[in-house]
Design a protein around this motif. Structure first.
Motif, PDB file in Angstrom:
ATOM      1  N   LYS A 228       8.959   2.130  -1.158  1.00  0.00           N
ATOM      2  CA  LYS A 228       9.499   2.720  -2.667  1.00  0.00           C
ATOM      3  C   LYS A 228       8.981   2.652  -3.847  1.00  0.00           C
ATOM      4  O   LYS A 228       8.574   3.301  -4.905  1.00  0.00           O
ATOM      5  N   LEU A 229       7.872   1.928  -3.817  1.00  0.00           N
ATOM      6  CA  LEU A 229       6.729   1.862  -4.928  1.00  0.00           C
ATOM      7  C   LEU A 229       6.471   3.035  -5.561  1.00  0.00           C
ATOM      8  O   LEU A 229       6.783   3.460  -6.938  1.00  0.00           O
ATOM      9  N   ARG A 230       5.563   3.611  -4.042  1.00  0.00           N
ATOM     10  CA  ARG A 230       5.152   4.872  -4.707  1.00  0.00           C
ATOM     11  C   ARG A 230       5.809   5.538  -4.259  1.00  0.00           C
ATOM     12  O   ARG A 230       5.472   6.241  -5.538  1.00  0.00           O
ATOM     13  N   GLU A 231       7.409   5.913  -4.353  1.00  0.00           N
ATOM     14  CA  GLU A 231       8.213   6.494  -4.213  1.00  0.00           C
ATOM     15  C   GLU A 231       8.653   7.011  -5.823  1.00  0.00           C
ATOM     16  O   GLU A 231       8.665   7.857  -6.533  1.00  0.00           O
ATOM     17  N   TYR A 232       8.373   5.631  -6.494  1.00  0.00           N
ATOM     18  CA  TYR A 232       9.252   5.499  -7.786  1.00  0.00           C
ATOM     19  C   TYR A 232       8.009   5.977  -8.772  1.00  0.00           C
ATOM     20  O   TYR A 232       8.038   6.500 -10.100  1.00  0.00           O
ATOM     21  N   PHE A 233       6.834   5.274  -8.733  1.00  0.00           N
ATOM     22  CA  PHE A 233       5.722   6.221  -9.455  1.00  0.00           C
ATOM     23  C   PHE A 233       4.502   6.753  -8.153  1.00  0.00           C
ATOM     24  O   PHE A 233       3.602   6.189  -7.753  1.00  0.00           O
ATOM     25  N   PRO A 234       4.389   7.806  -8.403  1.00  0.00           N
ATOM     26  CA  PRO A 234       3.802   8.989  -7.529  1.00  0.00           C
ATOM     27  C   PRO A 234       2.515   8.533  -7.610  1.00  0.00           C
ATOM     28  O   PRO A 234       1.374   9.176  -7.086  1.00  0.00           O
ATOM     29  N   SER A 235       2.224   8.101  -8.873  1.00  0.00           N
ATOM     30  CA  SER A 235       0.612   7.807  -9.142  1.00  0.00           C
ATOM     31  C   SER A 235      -0.438   6.664  -9.020  1.00  0.00           C
ATOM     32  O   SER A 235      -1.152   6.988  -8.660  1.00  0.00           O
ATOM     33  N   LEU A 236       0.843   5.835  -8.503  1.00  0.00           N
ATOM     34  CA  LEU A 236       0.039   4.982  -7.185  1.00  0.00           C
ATOM     35  C   LEU A 236      -0.855   5.155  -5.740  1.00  0.00           C
ATOM     36  O   LEU A 236      -0.217   5.941  -5.525  1.00  0.00           O
ATOM     37  N   PRO A 237      -2.123   4.814  -5.801  1.00  0.00           N
ATOM     38  CA  PRO A 237      -2.631   5.433  -4.580  1.00  0.00           C
ATOM     39  C   PRO A 237      -2.158   4.456  -3.013  1.00  0.00           C
ATOM     40  O   PRO A 237      -0.970   3.962  -3.892  1.00  0.00           O
ATOM     41  N   GLU A 238      -2.159   5.111  -2.336  1.00  0.00           N
ATOM     42  CA  GLU A 238      -1.390   4.491  -0.448  1.00  0.00           C
ATOM     43  C   GLU A 238      -1.551   2.728  -1.046  1.00  0.00           C
ATOM     44  O   GLU A 238      -3.446   2.629  -1.536  1.00  0.00           O
ATOM     45  N   LEU A 239      -0.976   1.833  -0.548  1.00  0.00           N
ATOM     46  CA  LEU A 239      -1.208   0.199  -0.956  1.00  0.00           C
ATOM     47  C   LEU A 239      -0.976  -0.084   0.952  1.00  0.00           C
ATOM     48  O   LEU A 239      -0.659   0.304   1.660  1.00  0.00           O
ATOM     49  N   LYS A 240      -1.846  -0.346   0.772  1.00  0.00           N
ATOM     50  CA  LYS A 240      -2.330  -2.313   1.748  1.00  0.00           C
ATOM     51  C   LYS A 240      -1.165  -2.855   2.551  1.00  0.00           C
ATOM     52  O   LYS A 240      -0.525  -2.992   3.356  1.00  0.00           O
ATOM     53  N   ALA A 241      -0.311  -3.305   0.805  1.00  0.00           N
ATOM     54  CA  ALA A 241       0.713  -4.587   1.418  1.00  0.00           C
ATOM     55  C   ALA A 241       0.356  -5.745   1.341  1.00  0.00           C
ATOM     56  O   ALA A 241       1.463  -6.091   3.157  1.00  0.00           O
ATOM     57  N   LEU A 242      -0.758  -5.563   1.219  1.00  0.00           N
ATOM     58  CA  LEU A 242      -1.086  -7.830   2.401  1.00  0.00           C
ATOM     59  C   LEU A 242      -0.101  -8.411   1.940  1.00  0.00           C
ATOM     60  O   LEU A 242      -0.619  -9.602   2.364  1.00  0.00           O
TER      61      LEU A 242
END
Length: 192
Positions: free
Chosen positions: A75-89
């Motif tokens: 959802k973070l990447r959906e809201y902020f498309p400039s974010l890179p792929e996240l590992k979410a650890l």
């Protein structure tokens, strides 16, 4: 699909709008049984505002804490498309990214079914508390809404927790609609 006309909850909407207009950050808790209208209330309140809604995944033996973080990161990447792929650890990193990208914005952060997000992860609440203290609360135009259908979880882990004492601005306990509004809703449903 068109959303039905919003009925009732005038008092709750006025309360949320009052906090939204205050010149400080606000932490609001909404509790009430499933299907009572908690999410719909927040969507109605935020319909002309910037809303970032994150929903916990329903607990299941196959759902892990990592799945919850992955969904939040998605959802973070959906809201902020400039974010890179996240590992979410780590929740702390995810909250920090959200705080950084919503800083200076007049925004509502909505953690829907927060008890599901925290499921099976003892680090979630301490990291959320730290994120509130260090980042979210620094944006005086931000509102964080925590919502859960599991009222006893909210009571025990948020409202009665020493970690959140003095941080919560208001708790809304959502009850059934009045008979008048429930009847109007039923009539409205037959028209669609």
């Amino acid at each position: 699909k068109s959303m039905k006309t919003f009925l009732g909850r005038k008092k709750e909407l006025e309360l949320l709008n009052t906090y939204d207009k205050s010149a400080k950050s606000n932490l609001i808790v909404i509790k009430g049984r499933r299907r009572i209208g908690k999410s719909r209330l927040v969507r109605e309140f935020a319909k002309d505002k910037t809303l970032y809604r994150f929903v916990g995944l329903a607990p299941d033996k196959a759902i892990t804490a990592q799945h919850q973080r992955n969904e939040f990161a998605r959802k973070l990447r959906e809201y902020f498309p400039s974010l890179p792929e996240l590992k979410a650890l780590d929740w702390a990193e995810l909250f920090e990214l959200l705080a950084t990208h919503s800083a200076k914005q007049h925004a509502i952060l909505f953690f829907d079914e927060v008890s599901w997000m925290a499921h099976d992860d003892p680090t979630f609440l301490p990291k959320l508390k730290n994120a509130w203290d260090e980042a979210f609360s620094q944006n005086h135009k931000l509102m964080l809404i925590l919502c859960s259908s599991i009222s006893y979880w909210i009571e025990k882990n948020i409202l009665a927790s020493t970690s959140f004492i003095g941080r919560i601005n208001h708790t809304i306990s959502l009850r059934e609609l009045s008979l008048k509004h429930a009847s109007e809703l039923m009539t409205q449903g037959k028209k669609h």
